[in-house]
Enzyme design. Structure first.
Site, mmCIF file in Angstrom:
data_model
loop_
_atom_site.group_PDB
_atom_site.id
_atom_site.type_symbol
_atom_site.label_atom_id
_atom_site.label_comp_id
_atom_site.label_asym_id
_atom_site.label_seq_id
_atom_site.Cartn_x
_atom_site.Cartn_y
_atom_site.Cartn_z
ATOM 1 N N HIS A 211 -6.227 52.267 37.087
ATOM 2 C CA HIS A 211 -5.997 51.451 38.282
ATOM 3 C C HIS A 211 -5.358 52.212 39.440
ATOM 4 O O HIS A 211 -5.224 51.674 40.528
ATOM 5 C CB HIS A 211 -5.137 50.225 37.946
ATOM 6 C CG HIS A 211 -3.685 50.565 37.734
ATOM 7 N ND1 HIS A 211 -3.229 51.144 36.589
ATOM 8 C CD2 HIS A 211 -2.609 50.428 38.538
ATOM 9 C CE1 HIS A 211 -1.930 51.345 36.675
ATOM 10 N NE2 HIS A 211 -1.526 50.926 37.854
HETATM 11 C C1 UD1 Z 1 0.925 47.611 41.006
HETATM 12 C C2 UD1 Z 1 1.934 48.723 41.217
HETATM 13 C C3 UD1 Z 1 1.677 49.828 40.217
HETATM 14 C C4 UD1 Z 1 1.638 49.299 38.802
HETATM 15 C C5 UD1 Z 1 0.627 48.171 38.729
HETATM 16 C C6 UD1 Z 1 0.587 47.551 37.356
HETATM 17 C C7 UD1 Z 1 2.694 49.080 43.518
HETATM 18 C C8 UD1 Z 1 2.627 50.009 44.665
HETATM 19 N N1 UD1 Z 1 1.824 49.319 42.544
HETATM 20 O O1 UD1 Z 1 -0.353 48.144 41.302
HETATM 21 O O2 UD1 Z 1 2.736 50.774 40.315
HETATM 22 O O3 UD1 Z 1 1.291 50.347 37.933
HETATM 23 O O4 UD1 Z 1 0.978 47.157 39.675
HETATM 24 O O5 UD1 Z 1 -0.531 46.706 37.191
HETATM 25 O O6 UD1 Z 1 3.495 48.186 43.523
HETATM 26 N N2 UD1 Z 1 -4.795 41.643 42.348
HETATM 27 C C9 UD1 Z 1 -5.360 40.504 41.829
HETATM 28 N N3 UD1 Z 1 -4.568 39.682 41.090
HETATM 29 C C10 UD1 Z 1 -3.263 39.946 40.860
HETATM 30 C C11 UD1 Z 1 -2.694 41.103 41.408
HETATM 31 C C12 UD1 Z 1 -3.478 41.947 42.143
HETATM 32 O O7 UD1 Z 1 -6.526 40.230 42.004
HETATM 33 O O8 UD1 Z 1 -2.602 39.152 40.165
HETATM 34 C C13 UD1 Z 1 -5.655 42.575 43.121
HETATM 35 C C14 UD1 Z 1 -5.598 42.367 44.598
HETATM 36 O O9 UD1 Z 1 -6.852 42.597 45.110
HETATM 37 C C15 UD1 Z 1 -4.658 43.473 45.062
HETATM 38 C C16 UD1 Z 1 -4.931 44.576 44.060
HETATM 39 O O10 UD1 Z 1 -5.239 43.898 42.845
HETATM 40 O O11 UD1 Z 1 -4.894 43.838 46.367
HETATM 41 C C17 UD1 Z 1 -3.775 45.501 43.845
HETATM 42 O O12 UD1 Z 1 -2.600 44.772 43.476
HETATM 43 P P1 UD1 Z 1 -1.150 45.329 43.855
HETATM 44 O O13 UD1 Z 1 -0.093 44.457 43.287
HETATM 45 O O14 UD1 Z 1 -1.081 45.621 45.302
HETATM 46 O O15 UD1 Z 1 -1.086 46.744 43.155
HETATM 47 P P2 UD1 Z 1 -1.551 47.188 41.690
HETATM 48 O O16 UD1 Z 1 -2.738 48.058 41.847
HETATM 49 O O17 UD1 Z 1 -1.632 46.048 40.746
#
Ligand code: UD1
Length: 370
Positions: A211
């Site tokens: 990811h």
């Molecule tokens: C975040 C953390 C990362 C951690 C990871 C664990 C930061 C910078 N990154 O990354 O360090 O390893 O979590 O999973 O904080 N999304 C969904 N549903 C959700 C959450 C996210 O669809 O419940 C999608 C959205 O499109 C979002 C993308 O995933 O834009 C990324 O989510 P985000 O929380 O920004 O970062 P992660 O890649 O999950």
């Protein structure tokens, strides 16, 4: 009358929940700390949040900020804006933050600027790679924390080099491993059903997670990795629970559907189902930080698809190997693992014993309960 010291725990994303659950339970057990749980809403899908709360027997959050997704600035700012009035109203005695996600930094900054003591759980880890957003989150969170709880000795050295006073730093062990050891029996009990659902034979599969922006946001890197993974799937089944951001990138690259029966894409799994799967795997490939630690304790070979790790103890004591993200290197390393006998060399890092949260809460008590 003096009120019971109040600690406000802030969590936001999957790995936070795993690290926080045992600390919250230990802090609440004594009855001398009033603990409030705030969920920023950074992770909000049921599979990324609610399932974890259930599996970790974590009570529902007392306050839910519902920030959701966004750019780094948007997400960090949203947590700060929504948390500030909560902190102003409650005036907790301390704010506890976990790990390195955007919610961690946002909560630490907001609390510190209101003059509230911040405690950082999993302080001092450094990849020395500022292209990782987490590295910036770690360094800044540590710099405004009063209490810094470290999981491994490298963190102590890093914090000393950054000029953090040694008396603020406490090596307590790894609370994520407390959760692992607490849940392992149930995870193993569930494994046959999880394997059956995925069409896997117990013990004869690899697990993949991916990811990190550096691996999934660049279409060329992702396509090359995909080739290496397909090659591995020709040798043994590969289970790939796909993070939502990776799902979107795969779809954009026309890779969303697996054309190999042995490459099994599925939705993100709950904590215990995933732990059981990890524990039974022949091999794990990942770019996650926490999974490097979990495989270390489980004794399962782990190939980390990154150039560096902020968790060097998983290399020196554990089963972890850094292989980068070049397809040829990933394929060669996977083959090597499959062709060698399972190694019994890995040892558990010091204090990764299931009692980290208890040691940590002792320090919190000394600081906040007078
Ligand atoms: C975040 C953390 C990362 C951690 C990871 C664990 C930061 C910078 N990154 O990354 O360090 O390893 O979590 O999973 O904080 N999304 C969904 N549903 C959700 C959450 C996210 O669809 O419940 C999608 C959205 O499109 C979002 C993308 O995933 O834009 C990324 O989510 P985000 O929380 O920004 O970062 P992660 O890649 O999950």
């Amino acid at each position: 009358m003096n009120r019971t010291p109040q600690l406000l725990f802030v969590v936001g994303a999957r790995p936070n929940f795993v690290k926080a659950a045992p600390v919250l339970a230990a802090a609440r057990a004594g009855g001398d700390l009033d603990c409030l749980l705030v969920h920023s809403g950074q992770h909000y899908d049921a599979a990324m949040s609610q399932l974890f709360f259930e599996d970790l027997s974590m009570p529902d959050p007392d306050i839910y900020l519902e920030v959701g997704s966004g750019s780094h600035a948007e997400q960090t700012a949203a947590v700060m804006r929504r948390l500030e009035p909560v902190l102003e109203e409650r005036r907790p005695h301390g704010v506890i933050v976990f790990g390195d996600v955007n919610s961690t930094l946002a909560a630490a900054l907001t609390a510190a600027k209101l003059g509230l003591p911040v405690a950082h759980v999993e302080a001092g880890l450094r990849s020395f790679d500022d292209r990782m957003p987490e590295e910036i989150n770690r360094r800044l969170t540590d710099s405004v924390s009063e209490l810094l709880f470290a999981t491994e000795a490298s963190a102590i050295d890093n914090l000393r080099r950054e000029g953090i006073a040694p008396e603020r730093v406490h090596l307590v062990g790894n609370t994520m491993i407390d959760s692992l050891l607490g849940g392992l029996e149930e995870a193993r009990r569930r494994r046959p059903a999880v394997c059956a659902k995925l069409g896997l034979a117990d013990d004869a599969y690899a697990v993949l997670t991916l990811h990190r922006p550096s691996n999934v946001d660049d279409a060329d890197v992702l396509r090359a990795l995909w080739g290496a993974i397909r090659e591995l799937a020709n040798r043994l089944p590969v289970v790939f629970p796909v993070h939502p951001r990776t799902r979107a990138r795969l779809a954009a690259g026309g890779l969303a559907e697996s054309d190999l029966a042995a490459l099994k894409l599925c939705e993100p799994l709950g904590y215990l189902d995933f732990l059981g799967l990890l524990d039974g795997a022949r091999l794990v490939l990942t770019d996650s930080g926490g999974i490097q630690e979990e495989t270390t304790v489980l004794g399962v070979p782990c190939l980390t698809l990154r150039e560096n790790t902020e968790r060097p103890v998983t290399l020196s004591h554990g089963t972890n190997r850094l292989v980068g993200c070049a397809a040829a290197a990933v394929s060669a390393a996977a083959l090597e693992v499959l062709e060698s006998a399972p190694s019994a060399n890995a040892t558990r890092p010091p204090l990764w014993d299931g009692y980290a949260a208890e040691r940590l809460v002792e320090v919190l008590r000394k600081r906040f309960v007078r």
